[in-house]
Design an enzyme around this catalytic site. Structure first.
Site, PDB file in Angstrom:
ATOM      1  N   HIS A  28       0.814  -1.221   0.000  1.00  0.00           N
ATOM      2  CA  HIS A  28       0.000   0.000   0.000  1.00  0.00           C
ATOM      3  C   HIS A  28       0.849   1.274   0.000  1.00  0.00           C
ATOM      4  CE1 HIS A  28      -3.604  -2.289   0.481  1.00  0.00           C
ATOM      5  NE2 HIS A  28      -3.336  -2.687   1.709  1.00  0.00           N
ATOM      6  N   ASP A  63      -2.831 -10.355  -2.099  1.00  0.00           N
ATOM      7  CA  ASP A  63      -3.370  -9.852  -0.841  1.00  0.00           C
ATOM      8  C   ASP A  63      -4.835  -9.476  -1.074  1.00  0.00           C
ATOM      9  OD1 ASP A  63      -2.211  -8.410   1.928  1.00  0.00           O
ATOM     10  OD2 ASP A  63      -3.946  -7.372   1.064  1.00  0.00           O
ATOM     11  N   HIS A  78      -6.469  -6.991  -0.257  1.00  0.00           N
ATOM     12  CA  HIS A  78      -6.657  -5.568  -0.554  1.00  0.00           C
ATOM     13  C   HIS A  78      -5.878  -5.177  -1.801  1.00  0.00           C
ATOM     14  CE1 HIS A  78      -7.078  -5.922   3.941  1.00  0.00           C
ATOM     15  NE2 HIS A  78      -8.250  -5.417   3.588  1.00  0.00           N
ATOM     16  N   ASP A  89      -4.660 -12.439   3.987  1.00  0.00           N
ATOM     17  CA  ASP A  89      -5.883 -11.862   4.544  1.00  0.00           C
ATOM     18  C   ASP A  89      -7.097 -12.109   3.661  1.00  0.00           C
ATOM     19  OD1 ASP A  89      -4.643 -10.220   2.726  1.00  0.00           O
ATOM     20  OD2 ASP A  89      -4.614  -8.445   4.009  1.00  0.00           O
TER      21      ASP A  89
END
Length: 350
Positions: free
Chosen positions: A130, A165, A167, A254
Site C-alpha cells: 500500500h 493480498d 486488498h 488476509d
C-alpha cells in the site's frame, strides 16, 4: 527463505483493532493487528512444520536510503524517522523502531532478488504494497515488492508483479501506473478507495499505460474457485503474453475465510494452488510478505503456499478449520468487467 530479526522491531501500539488511541468503553486495549507476533508465528510454522526440511534460510540486510529512493521521495522517507509513536494515517502508526524494521524488510526483499534463486521468499514486515511514493497507507511504509521490481527493471529485466493480498495493491499501482514496461496485476476484494491516503479504487477501469495495470476485483465472499479462475483466465494468460524475466509476488493471507481484515473465503488448499501456479509459470519469482492477520490460520496458509511453490505432490498439512462455503456466484460478472476494460489493450489474449 529470507529473514531479518530487525523486522520484528516495529510496534504500532494498541487501541481499537487497527485504530490507535484510548477508547473509554473498551476494558482492555487491543494490539494493532500488524504485530511482530505475526511474523514469528509465520516463521515458526515453516521451521517446525513438515515443510521445514525442504527450506533453506538466509540472512537479509538493511536497504540504503539510495535504494529506497528508487520508489519513494526523500521527504517522505524523512517522515518515517520519528522519536515517538505517531499516526501517519488513520490506521498506520510509525514509531521510533519503524525505520529500522522497514529498512530491514526492504533490504531483505532485495537480498532475495540478489540471491538469483529460482524462487525466493522474503518473510518480512512491515508489509509494503500500500505504500506509495510519498505516502504511508494500510500499515505499509516502504513498498518492498515495488522496490524489488524497480531494482530488477533498472538491471534490464522485464518485470511483472502479481499481488493476491485481499486488498488492492494501490501503492504498487501508483509506482508503475505510467510505465508500459512493467505489468502489475492485483487480485483483491472489491473495497474501493478508503481515504486520502488511498485514493485509488482498485477497479478494472484503472488500466494504466497501455493496459499494463490490471485490477481483478472480486466480490465479497469469493473463495478458491473465483481466485483460480482469476489466475487461470486472466492473470496468467496476460503474464504469458508479457513474458517477464522476473515475477514479483505480493503475498498476503488476509483473503482467507477467517481473516478479520478481509471478506474473502480462500482456504489453505487455495493458497497451495496459487503457489503451484507461480512455480509452474516458469520465470524467477521473488515473493514479499504482505497481509494475514489471524496468525495461526495465516501461518497454515503460508505453509500451504510454500508447499505449492516447492511443487510437492501431496499436502503436508491438513486444514482443520476450513468450512465456509466458496461463493462463486459473482465470478462471471466480476471477470467480465476485467475483460471489458482490458480487451482494447490485449487483443486475442482474453
Amino acid at each position: 527463505m529470507f529473514w531479518h530479526d530487525d523486522c520484528l522491531e516495529h510496534d504500532a501500539g494498541e487501541g481499537l483493532w487497527e485504530l490507535p488511541g484510548s477508547w473509554p468503553w473498551l476494558d482492555v486495549a487491543e494490539p494493532h493487528p500488524e504485530t511482530a507476533a505475526r511474523l514469528r508465528t509465520f516463521r515458526h510454522a515453516l521451521t517446525h512444520g513438515p515443510v521445514a526440511p525442504h527450506l533453506k534460510w538466509h540472512e537479509g540486510r538493511h536497504a540504503s536510503v539510495d535504494e529506497l529512493l528508487r520508489v519513494h521521495t526523500a521527504g517522505y522517507l524523512d517522515s518515517l524517522r520519528v522519536s515517538e509513536r505517531v499516526a501517519l494515517d488513520v490506521n498506520t502508526v510509525v514509531g521510533p523502531e519503524t525505520w529500522r524494521a522497514a529498512s530491514a524488510a526492504a533490504g531483505t526483499a532485495l537480498a532475495a532478488l540478489e540471491s538469483g534463486a529460482p524462487v525466493a521468499y522474503a518473510l518480512v514486515r512491515p508489509p509494503g504494497h500500500h505504500a506509495q511514493p510519498d505516502m504511508a497507507d494500510g500499515y505499509c511504509f516502504v513498498n518492498n515488492a515495488a522496490l524489488v521490481a524497480e531494482t530488477a527493471r533498472r538491471q534490464g529485466m522485464r518485470v511483472a508483479v502479481l499481488d493476491w493480498d485481499v486488498h488492492h495493491g494501490n501503492g504498487t499501482q501508483e509506482v508503475f501506473y505510467d510505465r508500459p514496461d512493467v505489468l502489475t496485476i492485483s487480485v483483491h476484494m472489491r473495497h474501493g478507495s478508503w481515504g486520502t491516503n488511498h485514493p485509488q479504487t482498485g477497479a478494472p477501469s484503472e488500466v494504466g499505460a497501455n493496459g499494463r495495470n490490471v485490477n481483478i476485483e472480486l466480490s465479497l465472499g469469493a473463495g478458491d474457485t473465483p481466485y483460480m479462475r482469476a489466475l487461470d483466465e486472466i492473470a496468467f494468460p496476460l503474464l504469458r503474453e508479457f513474458e517477464p524475466d522476473l515475477l514479483v509476488c505480493a503475498s498476503g493471507f488476509d483473503g482467507s475465510a477467517f481473516d478479520p481484515n478481509g471478506r474473502h473465503n480462500l482456504t489453505a488448499d487455495g493458497y497451495r494452488e496459487i503457489g503451484r501456479r507461480v512455480a509452474s509459470f516458469g520465470p524467477r519469482a521473488v515473493l514479499t510478505q504482505e497481509g494475514g492477520y489471524l496468525r495461526g490460520y495465516s501461518a497454515l496458509c503460508l505453509h500451504a503456499l510454500v508447499e505449492g511453490l516447492l511443487r510437492l505432490p501431496e499436502p503436508l498439512l491438513e486444514d482443520p478449520l476450513a468450512y465456509v462455503p466458496d461463493d462463486s456466484r459473482s465470478a462471471d460478472a466480476d471477470l467480465e468487467r476485467v475483460r471489458a476494460a482490458l480487451k482494447p489493450f490485449w487483443p486475442g489474449v482474453l
